[in-house]
Design a protein around this motif. Structure first.
Motif, PDB file in Angstrom:
ATOM      1  N   LEU A   1      15.640 -19.390 -16.479  1.00  0.00           N
ATOM      2  CA  LEU A   1      15.574 -18.612 -15.933  1.00  0.00           C
ATOM      3  C   LEU A   1      13.985 -18.333 -16.861  1.00  0.00           C
ATOM      4  O   LEU A   1      12.846 -18.167 -16.144  1.00  0.00           O
ATOM      5  CB  LEU A   1      15.742 -17.291 -15.036  1.00  0.00           C
ATOM      6  CG  LEU A   1      16.768 -18.060 -13.929  1.00  0.00           C
ATOM      7  CD1 LEU A   1      17.813 -16.592 -13.446  1.00  0.00           C
ATOM      8  CD2 LEU A   1      16.089 -18.629 -12.919  1.00  0.00           C
ATOM      9  N   ARG A   2      13.781 -17.564 -17.793  1.00  0.00           N
ATOM     10  CA  ARG A   2      13.144 -16.767 -18.718  1.00  0.00           C
ATOM     11  C   ARG A   2      12.274 -17.695 -18.917  1.00  0.00           C
ATOM     12  O   ARG A   2      10.669 -17.376 -19.284  1.00  0.00           O
ATOM     13  CB  ARG A   2      13.486 -16.137 -19.495  1.00  0.00           C
ATOM     14  CG  ARG A   2      12.395 -15.750 -20.800  1.00  0.00           C
ATOM     15  CD  ARG A   2      12.993 -14.751 -21.493  1.00  0.00           C
ATOM     16  NE  ARG A   2      13.598 -13.291 -21.505  1.00  0.00           N
ATOM     17  CZ  ARG A   2      13.482 -12.347 -21.227  1.00  0.00           C
ATOM     18  NH1 ARG A   2      12.183 -12.120 -21.372  1.00  0.00           N
ATOM     19  NH2 ARG A   2      13.736 -11.484 -20.688  1.00  0.00           N
ATOM     20  N   LEU A   3      12.740 -19.403 -19.632  1.00  0.00           N
ATOM     21  CA  LEU A   3      11.606 -20.081 -19.548  1.00  0.00           C
ATOM     22  C   LEU A   3      11.142 -20.906 -18.561  1.00  0.00           C
ATOM     23  O   LEU A   3       9.578 -21.247 -18.359  1.00  0.00           O
ATOM     24  CB  LEU A   3      12.149 -21.267 -21.065  1.00  0.00           C
ATOM     25  CG  LEU A   3      13.220 -20.219 -21.835  1.00  0.00           C
ATOM     26  CD1 LEU A   3      13.012 -21.989 -23.071  1.00  0.00           C
ATOM     27  CD2 LEU A   3      11.676 -19.738 -22.887  1.00  0.00           C
ATOM     28  N   GLY A   4      11.719 -21.043 -17.933  1.00  0.00           N
ATOM     29  CA  GLY A   4      11.298 -21.659 -16.288  1.00  0.00           C
ATOM     30  C   GLY A   4      10.829 -21.339 -16.015  1.00  0.00           C
ATOM     31  O   GLY A   4       8.804 -21.590 -15.202  1.00  0.00           O
ATOM     32  N   PHE A   5      10.111 -19.861 -15.623  1.00  0.00           N
ATOM     33  CA  PHE A   5       9.218 -19.475 -14.843  1.00  0.00           C
ATOM     34  C   PHE A   5       8.326 -18.282 -15.837  1.00  0.00           C
ATOM     35  O   PHE A   5       7.660 -17.106 -16.306  1.00  0.00           O
ATOM     36  CB  PHE A   5       9.661 -18.331 -14.474  1.00  0.00           C
ATOM     37  CG  PHE A   5      10.306 -18.378 -12.464  1.00  0.00           C
ATOM     38  CD1 PHE A   5       9.915 -18.660 -11.774  1.00  0.00           C
ATOM     39  CD2 PHE A   5      11.631 -18.542 -13.173  1.00  0.00           C
ATOM     40  CE1 PHE A   5      10.241 -18.693 -10.934  1.00  0.00           C
ATOM     41  CE2 PHE A   5      12.084 -19.240 -11.993  1.00  0.00           C
ATOM     42  CZ  PHE A   5      12.002 -19.669 -10.603  1.00  0.00           C
ATOM     43  N   TYR A   6       8.032 -19.061 -17.354  1.00  0.00           N
ATOM     44  CA  TYR A   6       6.963 -18.461 -18.109  1.00  0.00           C
ATOM     45  C   TYR A   6       5.407 -18.131 -17.743  1.00  0.00           C
ATOM     46  O   TYR A   6       4.999 -17.620 -18.089  1.00  0.00           O
ATOM     47  CB  TYR A   6       7.237 -19.958 -19.704  1.00  0.00           C
ATOM     48  CG  TYR A   6       5.893 -21.036 -19.221  1.00  0.00           C
ATOM     49  CD1 TYR A   6       4.741 -20.605 -19.181  1.00  0.00           C
ATOM     50  CD2 TYR A   6       6.202 -22.727 -18.522  1.00  0.00           C
ATOM     51  CE1 TYR A   6       3.739 -21.801 -18.550  1.00  0.00           C
ATOM     52  CE2 TYR A   6       5.992 -23.009 -17.997  1.00  0.00           C
ATOM     53  CZ  TYR A   6       4.809 -22.828 -18.425  1.00  0.00           C
ATOM     54  OH  TYR A   6       3.738 -24.272 -17.806  1.00  0.00           O
ATOM     55  N   ASP A   7       5.546 -18.314 -16.351  1.00  0.00           N
ATOM     56  CA  ASP A   7       3.788 -18.387 -16.261  1.00  0.00           C
ATOM     57  C   ASP A   7       4.315 -17.338 -14.720  1.00  0.00           C
ATOM     58  O   ASP A   7       2.837 -17.166 -14.101  1.00  0.00           O
ATOM     59  CB  ASP A   7       3.112 -19.686 -16.035  1.00  0.00           C
ATOM     60  CG  ASP A   7       3.953 -20.774 -14.857  1.00  0.00           C
ATOM     61  OD1 ASP A   7       4.729 -20.295 -14.429  1.00  0.00           O
ATOM     62  OD2 ASP A   7       3.128 -21.493 -14.387  1.00  0.00           O
ATOM     63  N   PHE A   8       5.145 -16.464 -14.658  1.00  0.00           N
ATOM     64  CA  PHE A   8       5.453 -16.113 -13.588  1.00  0.00           C
ATOM     65  C   PHE A   8       5.747 -14.841 -14.752  1.00  0.00           C
ATOM     66  O   PHE A   8       7.262 -14.385 -13.846  1.00  0.00           O
ATOM     67  CB  PHE A   8       5.908 -16.430 -12.824  1.00  0.00           C
ATOM     68  CG  PHE A   8       5.423 -15.739 -11.298  1.00  0.00           C
ATOM     69  CD1 PHE A   8       5.524 -14.525 -11.145  1.00  0.00           C
ATOM     70  CD2 PHE A   8       6.469 -16.214 -10.004  1.00  0.00           C
ATOM     71  CE1 PHE A   8       4.868 -13.763 -10.017  1.00  0.00           C
ATOM     72  CE2 PHE A   8       6.645 -15.150  -8.505  1.00  0.00           C
ATOM     73  CZ  PHE A   8       5.403 -14.491  -8.802  1.00  0.00           C
ATOM     74  N   ALA A   9       5.266 -13.330 -15.226  1.00  0.00           N
ATOM     75  CA  ALA A   9       5.706 -12.753 -15.645  1.00  0.00           C
ATOM     76  C   ALA A   9       6.670 -12.370 -15.086  1.00  0.00           C
ATOM     77  O   ALA A   9       7.750 -11.845 -15.569  1.00  0.00           O
ATOM     78  CB  ALA A   9       4.738 -11.100 -16.357  1.00  0.00           C
ATOM     79  N   ILE A  10       6.764 -11.316 -13.734  1.00  0.00           N
ATOM     80  CA  ILE A  10       7.575  -9.948 -13.365  1.00  0.00           C
ATOM     81  C   ILE A  10       9.182 -11.238 -13.208  1.00  0.00           C
ATOM     82  O   ILE A  10       9.857 -10.646 -13.055  1.00  0.00           O
ATOM     83  CB  ILE A  10       7.170  -9.751 -12.212  1.00  0.00           C
ATOM     84  CG1 ILE A  10       8.340  -8.379 -11.422  1.00  0.00           C
ATOM     85  CG2 ILE A  10       6.665 -10.896 -10.982  1.00  0.00           C
ATOM     86  CD1 ILE A  10       7.267  -7.719 -10.266  1.00  0.00           C
ATOM     87  N   VAL A  11       9.006 -12.455 -12.290  1.00  0.00           N
ATOM     88  CA  VAL A  11      10.050 -13.504 -12.033  1.00  0.00           C
ATOM     89  C   VAL A  11      10.767 -13.754 -13.160  1.00  0.00           C
ATOM     90  O   VAL A  11      11.756 -13.476 -13.611  1.00  0.00           O
ATOM     91  CB  VAL A  11      10.090 -14.436 -12.007  1.00  0.00           C
ATOM     92  CG1 VAL A  11      10.848 -15.225 -11.949  1.00  0.00           C
ATOM     93  CG2 VAL A  11       9.015 -14.062 -10.440  1.00  0.00           C
TER      94      VAL A  11
END
Length: 344
Positions: A272-282
């Motif tokens: 999840l951290r890597l998959g949403f790398y361009d959406f900081a809060i998520v």
């Protein structure tokens, strides 16, 4: 009267809750304190009603109402909330048969303590509850676990994701032996990381942004919708821990079903951290629900693989190093000045 060792450690560390409780105007604290002081003006009979009025889940309103019956002190309010979190960690440690003091050594230097307990307090409670509930579920204490899952969601809806994944895992292991061998264990974790990343980038991110108004508004801001670098300190720590867990887990540890579960949840968190790398809060908040499992994994794996002396040395070095990194590169800008500022 003989007292349980873990219970003794829990009692000794109670002053930590007071340190959390006497914090001043740290981020979000003023909001929580205002909602506490004005609790009677809000609808406490409806989850959605309270959320629409305050932007906060109903659990905080109910907790505030109970405390307000006895005191209007912000110190007691926040100290008691912190104490509950520490108690859940204590109960989780006992369930996993780990020394509570050792778990705290891996918990206190991290952002799970500094960032969540001093700021994101609802998430701190919800995360700890969700993890404890999942371990109870795997220990066949179904009713208690479901109650705690519901309580976690009552305090922060982000724990809903962890609850769903934990329930899916619970039913999946009844059909598939996901820890039959080290090769299979490692392969499945790598597949979760790779395929999960692809799924998030292709499908999940767009669906979440388009389906939730609050996430859509977050995505349009620099602070919450910005990019998290693949080589950020948090990500580097995640990579190192992932590889360490994957390759230092031995056949003996695979027999510990609760340990295996925690590893898989950590892998989901890193995905999840890597998959949403361009959406900081998520990338940060959603992944942390799963990555929090590291504070229990580390004492289990290190105790199993290292000699006693080397284990204690590693624990001490980890505490010092992570505390330094967390404070100077993450927490100090939020807490160093605001902790002593009067909360009103």
């Amino acid at each position: 009267m003989k007292i349980n060792r873990n219970l003794f450690y829990f009692i000794v560390l109670i002053p930590l809750a007071f340190i959390v409780g006497v914090r001043g105007d740290t981020p979000d604290s003023a909001v929580y304190y205002r909602l506490f002081k004005t609790v009677d003006f809000y609808d406490l009979t409806s989850y959605t009603g309270y959320y629409e009025q305050t932007g906060v889940e109903l659990g905080w309103g109910l907790f505030s109402k109970i405390v307000s019956l006895f005191t209007q002190s912000d110190v007691i309010l926040f100290s008691l909330f912190s104490l509950i979190i520490f108690f859940i960690i204590y109960k989780t440690s006992r369930l996993l048969n780990i020394n509570y003091l050792h778990v705290m050594a891996f918990y206190l230097p991290t952002g799970y303590f500094f960032m969540q307990q001093f700021m994101q307090i609802r998430q701190a409670l919800a995360v700890s509850l969700a993890v404890y509930a999942s371990l109870l579920l795997l220990s066949n204490k179904k009713i208690t676990s479901l109650i705690l899952f519901a309580t976690a969601i009552l305090f922060h809806q982000i724990s809903f994701a962890f609850s769903i994944v934990a329930l899916l895992y619970y039913f999946l292991i009844k059909k598939i032996d996901i820890s039959a061998s080290l090769f299979k264990f490692r392969l499945l974790n790598l597949l979760i990381l790779i395929l999960g990343f692809i799924f998030i980038r292709v499908f999940l991110k767009g669906y979440m942004v388009n389906s939730f108004d609050r996430l859509e508004s977050y995505s349009e801001t620099v602070e919450y919708g910005g990019e998290v670098g693949f080589l950020s300190l948090s990500n580097l720590k995640g990579y190192l821990l992932f590889l360490f867990f994957l390759f230092f887990t031995d056949k003996g540890l695979l027999h510990n079903k609760l340990y295996v579960f925690l590893i898989y949840m950590f892998t989901v968190g890193l995905t999840l951290r890597l998959g949403f790398y361009d959406f900081a809060i998520v990338s940060g908040r959603l992944s942390n629900v799963f990555l929090y499992t590291e504070v229990f994994i580390l004492p289990i794996i290190l105790m199993a693989r290292l000699s006693r002396g080397l284990y204690y040395a590693s624990m001490l070095l980890y505490f010092i190093f992570i505390a330094y990194i967390t404070w100077f590169f993450q927490a100090s800008e939020h807490l160093s000045s605001s902790y002593l500022r009067v909360l009103s």
